[in-house]
Design a protein around this motif. Structure first.
Motif, PDB file in Angstrom:
ATOM      1  N   PRO A 284      50.869  40.578  63.351  1.00 18.90           N
ATOM      2  CA  PRO A 284      51.169  41.995  63.091  1.00 18.90           C
ATOM      3  C   PRO A 284      50.700  42.824  64.289  1.00 18.90           C
ATOM      4  O   PRO A 284      49.569  43.322  64.334  1.00 18.90           O
ATOM      5  N   ALA A 285      51.553  42.959  65.287  1.00 18.03           N
ATOM      6  CA  ALA A 285      51.163  43.578  66.553  1.00 18.03           C
ATOM      7  C   ALA A 285      50.941  45.073  66.441  1.00 18.03           C
ATOM      8  O   ALA A 285      50.299  45.676  67.302  1.00 18.03           O
ATOM      9  N   THR A 286      51.471  45.696  65.386  1.00 18.12           N
ATOM     10  CA  THR A 286      51.334  47.132  65.182  1.00 18.12           C
ATOM     11  C   THR A 286      50.920  47.392  63.741  1.00 18.12           C
ATOM     12  O   THR A 286      50.719  46.469  62.956  1.00 18.12           O
ATOM     13  N   ASN A 287      50.844  48.658  63.379  1.00 18.52           N
ATOM     14  CA  ASN A 287      50.558  49.033  61.996  1.00 18.52           C
ATOM     15  C   ASN A 287      51.826  49.368  61.220  1.00 18.52           C
ATOM     16  O   ASN A 287      51.766  49.994  60.155  1.00 18.52           O
ATOM     17  N   SER A 288      52.962  48.923  61.747  1.00 17.77           N
ATOM     18  CA  SER A 288      54.257  49.127  61.088  1.00 17.77           C
ATOM     19  C   SER A 288      54.866  47.771  60.755  1.00 17.77           C
ATOM     20  O   SER A 288      55.485  47.137  61.625  1.00 17.77           O
TER      21      SER A 288
END
Length: 414
Positions: A284-288
């Motif tokens: 999960p490279a981002t919070n999206s």
């Protein structure tokens, strides 16, 4: 009379033998020799006019280049779908297979991954994907359940999970920095998810003047590399002396909650502990979560030598290899994914967390396959993970890319 009958049988056998075509099958995966022996036995039983000789050598990259120099390209080949494959495809080593029916049965995203590596000319298909892997994060289901940790779907949740395990005295990530290449999975996942669109096409277009260009590693990769070093800060003590084999055994023995390796490591982990309770999830490279993708490569690509003396028989063998039943069986045996739209969903629980991304075509290729082979990425990643600076790593990447671009013809896509 008996002697005449015996002579007739001998002559008949000789004639039959003369009618048999022998295919030289170059196979690069040592762990799959037995799998392909079984496939060959089935093919030969259905095609008695063809004999397939599997040739496997320890150093496949060196071996195939040696054969090419000697003008001895095998009839049929399996190769890893990486940058080296792309170089050979662009050198027109492989035949065009675009007319094979199975080409239309390949998942579009998988076909794009192998196609973007290179081809002899526009429109050619120089390899058919036989097996796909997935690079994500493996996790110990038992430890997650024991400490009440949910599978993370955002970057913040991943860091919170790592901190929970560290606070409980459990190693969050088992890291293997003796082998520099083992840092690459984190690089390709974080970099691939966070880089600008068409980053490498734009970088190639800049030639050697990277510093003055719109894109560069220094401009576009700081976030990815900062996140990489953050994950490696949750590794165990003594990582510099642990290699990939040690990591597989340690993770299989439950010595860490998570392991930054892909589906290709699962057979080796299970070899060390058949009862290892393995799960998987994408980085999960981002919070999206809606932006999360899975990095996938064509673990095994099948090609035909462009100048084979037996094109019809070679294609017949490729068509057999690419039949859904054969592809699916291999995928199950090797903890891999079928690249075919007709492939059944994986039943391996270790792959369940990654499988939906294949069904939705939310996959991207390995970005390190876009880098020149002469750029020593594993060494630079190893130095970074052992405590180097992000700024220094990115500066070196830009400098080395510029030097290579200055002495080579840009690898522009058609």
């Amino acid at each position: 009379m008996v002697g005449g009958t015996a002579l007739a049988l001998v002559l008949s056998a000789c004639a039959t033998q003369d009618d048999v075509v022998t295919l030289n099958f170059f196979q690069f995966k040592p762990e799959a020799v037995a799998n392909f022996n079984g496939i060959i036995d089935r093919f030969e039983a259905e095609n008695p006019d063809i004999r397939v000789v599997q040739n496997h050598v320890p150093d496949a990259d060196t071996a195939i280049r040696t054969l090419l120099v000697k003008d001895k390209t095998p009839d049929v080949l399996t190769l890893n779908g990486n940058g080296r494959y792309g170089e050979l495809a662009e050198a027109c080593v492989f035949a065009d297979l675009s007319d094979l029916t199975v080409v239309e049965q390949v998942r579009p995203a998988v076909g794009d991954i192998i196609g973007e590596l290179g081809s002899c000319s526009t429109g050619e298909v120089n390899a058919v994907p036989f097996s796909s892997n997935a690079s994500g994060i493996l996790y110990n289901r038992g430890l997650f359940a024991q400490y009440g940790v949910e599978v993370p779907t955002t970057w913040d949740e991943l860091l919170a999970a790592a901190q929970t395990f560290e606070d409980a005295g459990v190693t969050p990530f088992y890291t293997t920095l003796k082998d520099g290449w083992t840092v690459s999975p984190a690089f390709v996942n974080l970099g691939g998810a966070l880089q600008p669109e068409d980053f490498f096409d734009r970088l190639r277009a800049e030639g050697s003047d990277v510093a003055a260009g719109e894109v560069s590693f220094s401009k576009d990769y700081p976030e990815a590399m900062e996140k990489l070093t953050t994950l490696y800060s949750f590794g165990q003590d003594g990582a510099a002396s642990r290699d990939y084999n040690a990591g597989n055994a340690a993770f299989g023995a439950g010595e860490s909650a998570m392991y930054m390796q892909g589906s290709y490591a699962i057979p080796a982990i299970r070899a060390s502990n058949p009862d290892a309770n393995i799960g998987s999830f994408p980085y999960p490279a981002t919070n999206s979560p809606e932006d999360t993708v899975v990095v996938s490569g064509v673990d095994v690509a099948v090609s035909v030598g462009r100048d084979t003396e037996h094109p019809e028989e070679a294609r017949r063998f490729v068509e057999f290899l690419m039949s859904p039943e054969v592809v699916q069986q291999y995928a199950q045996e090797q903890s891999a994914f079928s690249p075919l739209t007709t492939g059944a969903e994986t039943t391996d629980p270790a792959l369940a967390g990654l499988a939906p991304y294949f069904d939705d075509n939310r996959i991207i290729g390995f970005i390190d396959h876009q880098l020149p082979a002469s750029l020593p990425l594993p060494q630079y990643l190893q130095e970074l993970a052992l405590g180097g600076s992000v700024e220094g790593f990115l500066s070196v990447m830009d400098r080395e890319w510029s030097k290579i671009a200055a002495r080579t013809i840009p690898n522009e896509k058609d």
